[in-house]
Design a protein around this motif. Structure first.
Motif, PDB file in Angstrom:
ATOM      1  N   VAL A 144      15.317   0.193  -0.977  1.00 27.02           N
ATOM      2  CA  VAL A 144      14.580  -1.022  -0.584  1.00 27.02           C
ATOM      3  C   VAL A 144      14.127  -1.729  -1.857  1.00 27.02           C
ATOM      4  N   LEU A 145      14.526  -3.017  -1.995  1.00 24.23           N
ATOM      5  CA  LEU A 145      13.979  -3.844  -3.093  1.00 24.23           C
ATOM      6  C   LEU A 145      12.765  -4.553  -2.518  1.00 24.23           C
ATOM      7  N   MET A 146      11.625  -4.250  -3.072  1.00 25.49           N
ATOM      8  CA  MET A 146      10.369  -4.657  -2.428  1.00 25.49           C
ATOM      9  C   MET A 146       9.522  -5.546  -3.344  1.00 25.49           C
ATOM     10  N   ASP A 147       9.205  -6.745  -2.879  1.00 23.54           N
ATOM     11  CA  ASP A 147       8.223  -7.578  -3.580  1.00 23.54           C
ATOM     12  C   ASP A 147       6.830  -7.035  -3.237  1.00 23.54           C
ATOM     13  N   VAL A 148       5.846  -7.262  -4.097  1.00 25.72           N
ATOM     14  CA  VAL A 148       4.496  -6.754  -3.812  1.00 25.72           C
ATOM     15  C   VAL A 148       3.726  -7.725  -2.929  1.00 25.72           C
ATOM     16  N   ILE A 189       7.365   3.195   4.380  1.00 31.76           N
ATOM     17  CA  ILE A 189       8.815   3.420   4.486  1.00 31.76           C
ATOM     18  C   ILE A 189       9.192   4.748   3.818  1.00 31.76           C
ATOM     19  N   ARG A 190       8.590   4.959   2.653  1.00 28.46           N
ATOM     20  CA  ARG A 190       8.885   6.200   1.916  1.00 28.46           C
ATOM     21  C   ARG A 190       8.481   7.431   2.756  1.00 28.46           C
ATOM     22  N   SER A 226      13.416   6.221   2.120  1.00 31.59           N
ATOM     23  CA  SER A 226      14.228   5.334   1.271  1.00 31.59           C
ATOM     24  C   SER A 226      13.663   5.289  -0.139  1.00 31.59           C
ATOM     25  N   ALA A 227      14.582   5.088  -1.119  1.00 35.20           N
ATOM     26  CA  ALA A 227      14.118   4.850  -2.499  1.00 35.20           C
ATOM     27  C   ALA A 227      13.577   3.427  -2.576  1.00 35.20           C
ATOM     28  N   ILE A 228      12.607   3.241  -3.454  1.00 39.65           N
ATOM     29  CA  ILE A 228      11.958   1.927  -3.546  1.00 39.65           C
ATOM     30  C   ILE A 228      12.053   1.400  -4.979  1.00 39.65           C
ATOM     31  N   ILE A 229      12.470   0.153  -5.124  1.00 34.46           N
ATOM     32  CA  ILE A 229      12.336  -0.550  -6.416  1.00 34.46           C
ATOM     33  C   ILE A 229      11.461  -1.775  -6.143  1.00 34.46           C
TER      34      ILE A 229
END
Lengths: 124, 488
Positions: free
Chosen positions: A54-58, A73-74, A79-82
């Motif tokens: 998951v590419l996640m904006d803050v 989500i984690r 899922s891995a998070i960036i």
């Protein structure tokens, strides 16, 4: 937790940035399973598609921010998070790295930076 | 005023109580004189000093006369001590011929002191608190001390050297009628002083009120001395006690004032510290708010730069023409240089300046990754220099242009070096060097910018108040010298 795919979920409330991320991920041969602009939508899409990344904006629309969504989500899917964010306040950085598996990519980012970060999690 | 009246009544009661027994002879103790007189000397001279200090601030005539009166009293007390038989030496005085010298020294002491104090009060009644002209207080003090000392010396010489030429004041141990008359005269002067001081205390504050108490003690002393009729009587001893009490009255007033001022000072200090603490907390809060707002602004700037980058990327995707795509790619590099400068600033502690080294390294790493299909290698070195946004942005843009130009058209992998180093006098050199000799690289030695002929680079150098300086070495390159602190 179910079997995670190699798909990527993009969580970004700026359409143009979300579009650029989608384009870059496509160039890397990855499939974007969805684009969400709120934390609730991100959690819902993640549960539906079980993305590997998951590419996640803050900062997102609504009251819940991307860090809370990423933790949820984690915890529920794995899922891995960036985080892809412009936020560099010490408190925000502290919250983003509370889970050692989380990565951070600061805006403005370049294609090669995104590529390197994504390949660390989803090797080509 | 209540305290003055109470003290006066107490001294009057003392006189009334002791008057019937004042003539009773007491023990002849010569040592009692040095004790009382020593106390008076110490108290009077200290009080005189404090009055002179007060005069130095207020510069009024009554104060300098009162200070002189106390100085006179303190010095004449020394003369009295030296002429008093048995006070310092057994059975005889240090100076003069007893008892005439002793008596005259004493009368001149008490009389002079009462006279000067009375004069001070009369002048106060006439002139009020009108100050002396500015800048004269030091001269006035010196003059007052000189005249007072001269008067004391004259009185001492008169009492010690010429007691035989003066009428007698003592008959054995008893006062003569002249002595009694002089003492009543002194009492009359003290009455005048008392009335004047009481009147002045209602208008001019505490000092005159306490002087009333001192004068009341002096009056009681004079009456008791007269009532005693001679040395070592009950009246004589009580008079010494009263004179001593009179001498220390104003000293107590000054000590009380010191204590009160010290309390006020401590209280003021505490309230100032609290005010400074509150103000500091307020400023820190304001500073934190400013930092928070500034970070928010930089955050939005960075986000918008990412949006701009995305827009250009979108445009580039829809462009088929290779030249146009290259131009859009160069534009993205410039936008990214701007974003990097803001990113570095957000990482800094004070949001004002940041180390140039990491900024240049990030920039050249990114350029190396995107230019020349990633075949370019850039080595970066820099001194420990902090730069603000005003310098970092044009510096980053110039570096982007130079590196882009230096690598453009190169078929093979290229290695460049970038340096930013102090050269003294608050200047630093930004140097971009190609590894190949100038001729092989296709540039004239020492010039990239001249061949580049870019109005943007020239304008950015001008913006930094910089200039192109000769590039060192034989390899192609360019060196730009910039000031690290520019005039506003």
């Amino acid at each position: 937790m179910g079997q995670l795919s190699r798909d990527v979920l993009v969580v970004e409330d700026e359409f143009l940035i979300a579009d650029t991320l989608t384009q870059m991920l496509t160039e890397l041969g990855l499939t974007v399973c969805g684009v969400a602009d709120t934390a609730e939508e991100a959690i819902s899409l993640a549960r539906q598609h079980l993305p590997g990344l998951v590419l996640m904006d803050v900062r997102l629309k609504g009251t819940t921010d991307g860090i809370e969504a990423a933790l949820a989500i984690r915890a529920s899917i794995g899922s891995a998070i960036i985080f892809v964010t412009g936020s560099q306040e010490p408190e925000t950085i502290h919250r983003m790295v509370q889970d050692p598996s989380f990565s951070v990519l600061f805006k403005p980012f370049r294609f090669h930076q995104l590529r390197d970060a994504v390949h660390r999690i989803l090797p080509p | 005023m209540r305290t003055v009246v109470l003290a006066t009544v107490l001294y009057a009661l003392l006189v009334v109580v002791l008057n019937p027994i004042a003539t009773i002879p007491g023990s002849e103790i010569p040592g009692i004189t040095p004790f009382f007189v020593g106390t008076i000397i110490l108290a009077d001279i200290t009080t005189s000093f404090l009055l002179f200090v007060r005069f130095h601030e207020a510069r009024t005539w009554p104060l300098i006369l009162l200070a002189s009166a106390y100085l006179y009293s303190g010095l004449m007390a020394v003369v009295h001590l030296l002429t008093f038989s048995g006070a310092l030496l057994a059975q005889r005085p240090v100076l003069g011929a007893p008892p005439a010298s002793t008596a005259w020294a004493f009368v001149l002491w008490i009389g002079g002191s009462a006279g000067l104090t009375c004069a001070a009060m009369l002048v106060a009644l006439v002139s009020g608190d009108r100050p002396l002209p500015t800048g004269r207080s030091g001269v006035a003090i010196a003059l007052a001390i000189g005249l007072t000392s001269a008067s004391v010396l004259a009185c001492a010489i008169l009492a010690i050297q010429f007691p035989g030429r003066l009428p007698p004041l003592m008959d054995q141990l008893q006062w003569t009628s002249l002595n009694v008359a002089i003492n009543w005269g002194i009492f009359a002067a003290l009455c005048c002083t008392m009335l004047a001081a009481m009147h002045l205390s209602s208008r001019h504050g505490d000092l005159y009120g306490w002087l009333c108490i001192a004068v009341a003690a002096m009056m009681a002393a004079n009456v008791l001395a007269l009532a005693g009729g001679g040395r070592y009587t009950i009246g004589w001893i009580a008079a010494r006690v009263c004179w001593t009490a009179s001498a220390i009255t104003l000293l107590l007033f000054f000590l009380g004032q010191y204590a009160r001022q010290h309390r006020i000072l401590a209280r003021t200090n505490r309230s100032l510290e609290e005010a400074v603490g509150d103000r500091t907390a307020h400023l820190q809060q304001a500073l934190a708010q400013r930092d928070s707002l500034l970070r928010e602004v930089y955050h939005r700037v960075k986000n918008n730069l990412q949006v701009v980058d995305s827009l250009i990327a979108l445009q580039a995707r829809g462009t088929q023409d290779g030249h146009s795509r290259d131009m859009l790619s160069a534009l993205r590099n410039r936008v990214h240089a701007l974003g990097l400068a803001h990113q570095q600033l957000m990482s800094s502690i004070d949001l004002q300046a940041f180390p140039v080294g990491p900024f240049l390294r990030s920039l050249t790493d990114d350029l190396a990754a995107v230019l020349n299909d990633g075949r370019c290698r850039i080595t970066t070195s820099s001194d420990d220099i902090d730069v603000d946004l005003d310098l970092a942005i044009p510096l980053g843009l110039v570096l982007t242009e130079l590196v882009s130009y230096a690598t453009s058209g190169l078929e093979s992998a290229a290695s460049l070096s970038v340096g930013f180093h102090h050269v003294g006098d608050g200047m630093a050199d930004l140097a971009v060097t190609m590894p190949e000799p100038a001729s092989e690289a296709g540039h004239r030695p020492g010039t990239i910018a001249l061949d580049l002929n870019s109005p943007m680079v020239a304008g950015l150098i001008r913006q930094m108040d910089g200039r192109i300086v000769p590039h060192r070495g034989t390899n192609a390159g360019m060196t730009i010298r910039v000031p690290l602190t520019r005039a506003a």
